[in-house]
Write an enzyme that holds these catalytic residues in place. Structure first.
Site, PDB file in Angstrom:
ATOM      1  N   CYS A   1       0.876  -1.170   0.000  1.00 50.42           N
ATOM      2  CA  CYS A   1       0.000   0.000   0.000  1.00 50.42           C
ATOM      3  C   CYS A   1       0.914   1.220   0.000  1.00 50.42           C
ATOM      4  CB  CYS A   1      -0.989  -0.003   1.168  1.00 50.42           C
ATOM      5  SG  CYS A   1      -0.307   0.327   2.812  1.00 50.42           S
TER       6      CYS A   1
ATOM      7  N   HIS B   1      13.670 -14.475  12.917  1.00 54.28           N
ATOM      8  CA  HIS B   1      13.187 -14.416  14.297  1.00 54.28           C
ATOM      9  C   HIS B   1      11.679 -14.523  14.432  1.00 54.28           C
ATOM     10  CE1 HIS B   1      17.020 -12.172  15.855  1.00 54.28           C
ATOM     11  NE2 HIS B   1      17.299 -13.273  15.165  1.00 54.28           N
TER      12      HIS B   1
END
Length: 131
Positions: free
Chosen positions: A54, A87
């Site tokens: 976006c 992670h």
């Protein structure tokens, strides 16, 4: 829209399959609709990863993260692309079309798709996020 078109071509030329949910013009749209479509593709195992774009990347990442099991990461640096996978086991990369060049987006996307999840100490945290 322009960034999306460039990335679709880049992904296809790199051997990836692409499901394109639109948009098909530069006209303003309700971005949560696109976040929902991509999230459902991942949750229903039609896709392993998603790419959402976006203007800033903020709204689309917020919308995608409303779905349990979705971990959308707004990536604005190459280190974020790597760490979001290592992670957080991110399954959607969100990009800001107004702030990300085509070359940056290609680099971020390449790093995102090629970086494995480390597991280990991160696994329990990802499970807590998904809860």
């Amino acid at each position: 829209f322009e960034l999306k078109a460039e990335l679709i071509s880049f992904l296809k030329n790199s051997g990836h399959s692409v499901i394109d949910h639109g948009t098909n013009s530069a006209d303003s749209v309700d971005y949560p609709d696109y976040a929902k479509s991509v999230a459902h593709d991942i949750l229903e195992k039609r896709a392993d990863f998603g790419v959402l774009i976006c203007g800033s990347g903020i709204g689309i990442s917020i919308a995608a993260n409303r779905f349990a099991g979705i971990r959308a990461a707004l990536v604005t640096r190459k280190e974020y692309a790597i760490l979001s996978r290592q992670h957080n086991n991110a399954n959607i990369i969100a990009l800001g079309g107004r702030f990300t060049t085509v070359e940056e987006a290609k680099e971020y996307l390449t790093l995102f798709l090629s970086t494995p999840f480390e597991g280990g100490r991160h696994e329990k945290r990802v499970c807590k996020i998904d809860e």
